[in-house]
Write a protein that holds these residues in place. Structure first.
Motif, PDB file in Angstrom:
ATOM      1  N   SER A 131     100.392  82.797   9.570  1.00 49.05           N
ATOM      2  CA  SER A 131      99.242  83.390   8.876  1.00 49.05           C
ATOM      3  C   SER A 131      98.055  82.438   8.842  1.00 49.05           C
ATOM      4  O   SER A 131      96.908  82.852   9.043  1.00 49.05           O
ATOM      5  CB  SER A 131      99.650  83.789   7.458  1.00 49.05           C
ATOM      6  N   GLN A 200      94.001  88.407   5.856  1.00 49.80           N
ATOM      7  CA  GLN A 200      93.876  88.218   7.294  1.00 49.80           C
ATOM      8  C   GLN A 200      92.632  88.920   7.819  1.00 49.80           C
ATOM      9  O   GLN A 200      92.241  89.969   7.304  1.00 49.80           O
ATOM     10  CB  GLN A 200      95.110  88.776   8.013  1.00 49.80           C
ATOM     11  N   ALA A 208      99.733  89.258  12.091  1.00 48.62           N
ATOM     12  CA  ALA A 208     100.268  88.648  10.875  1.00 48.62           C
ATOM     13  C   ALA A 208     101.366  89.493  10.247  1.00 48.62           C
ATOM     14  O   ALA A 208     102.280  88.954   9.610  1.00 48.62           O
ATOM     15  CB  ALA A 208      99.141  88.422   9.873  1.00 48.62           C
TER      16      ALA A 208
END
Length: 229
Positions: A131, A200, A208
Motif C-alpha cells: 500500500s 489509495q 491495493a
C-alpha cells in the motif's frame, strides 16, 4: 530622601499585599487546565489501573463494532492500536492449535499456532508495504491495525465451524462450513477495503485491494482446511 523611601516602600507593600492579582492568576490557570480536555483524557499517571484497563477494553470493543458495522470510515484510523489484532490472532491460533493432531502423531498443534501468527503479522506487513509503495497516504501501523481488526468476521466463522464440527460430518455440513467461511472472508475483505480504500489513489486502488483479498483468502482457506476434529 526619607519621604521618597517611604513612598517606594508603600508601593512595594501595596503590590505584595494585593490578593486580587494572585487570585486571578490561580483561577485562570485552573480554568485553562479544566478546559483542556486532551490533558485530562490522556493523563493516566494518577488514574487507577482498573480505569485504564476498562477504557482500553472499551476502545477495543468499539473498534470491533465498527468492523461488524463499517459505517464510519475513520473509526479505526483515528487512534490505532494493536490490542485487537493480537487478541484475534492469539484466539484463532489457540482454536487451530490442535486441529490436525492425530493419535499417530506426537505433534500437539505447535506449527498451526506459529502458522497463524506468521500469516497474520507477516501478511499484514506485506499488504501495508504494498500500500505504501502504491502511494497510500496511511501510516504503517494504521494499516496493520485495520487489517488485524478486520479478522473479526473470519474469527467468528472459525468459531461457528468448530461448533459444527462437533456433529458427525456430512457433505451438507461441509457445504455449510464453506458458506460460513466465505461469508466471513467476504465481510472481512469488505470492511478492510471500506477503511483503507480511500487511502489509495483511484488509478491504483485495484492494485491495493488485490493483496487484501489474497490475505483474507489465505486465512479463510486455513480455517476451512484445518478445522478438523
Amino acid at each position: 530622601m526619607e519621604g521618597s523611601n517611604d513612598a517606594k516602600l508603600d508601593v512595594f507593600d501595596d503590590f505584595g499585599d494585593s490578593d486580587s492579582l494572585q487570585g486571578e492568576i490561580t483561577v485562570n490557570t485552573l480554568g485553562s487546565r479544566k478546559n483542556d480536555q486532551s490533558d485530562i483524557e490522556f493523563n493516566t499517571l494518577d488514574e487507577p489501573i482498573k480505569d485504564t484497563v476498562l477504557r482500553d477494553f472499551k476502545a477495543v470493543g468499539t473498534k470491533f463494532y465498527h468492523v461488524l458495522y463499517p459505517k464510519e470510515k475513520k473509526s479505526l484510523l483515528k487512534e490505532w492500536d494493536l490490542w485487537g489484532p493480537l487478541i484475534l490472532c492469539t484466539f484463532m491460533a489457540m482454536i487451530l492449535q490442535g486441529s490436525t493432531a492425530t493419535a499417530e502423531s506426537s505433534n500437539d498443534g505447535g506449527p498451526e499456532f506459529a502458522e497463524v501468527f506468521v500469516i497474520v503479522w507477516v501478511g499484514s506487513v506485506i499488504v501495508t508495504v504494498n500500500s505504501k509503495l502504491l502511494g497510500g497516504n496511511i501510516s504503517f501501523f494504521q494499516s496493520v491495525c485495520v487489517l488485524g481488526y478486520c479478522l473479526l468476521p473470519t474469527a467468528i466463522a472459525l468459531v461457528i465451524c468448530k461448533i459444527i464440527l462437533l456433529a458427525k460430518q456430512t457433505t451438507l455440513l461441509f457445504f455449510i462450513r464453506l458458506v460460513i467461511t466465505m461469508l466471513g472472508f467476504g465481510w472481512a475483505t469488505f470492511a478492510s477495503v471500506k477503511f483503507l480504500g480511500d487511502s489509495q489513489p483511484p488509478p491504483r486502488k485495484a492494485l491495493a485491494v488485490y493483496p487484501i483479498f489474497l490475505f483474507y483468502f489465505i486465512i479463510s482457506w486455513l480455517i476451512i482446511s484445518h478445522s478438523q476434529s
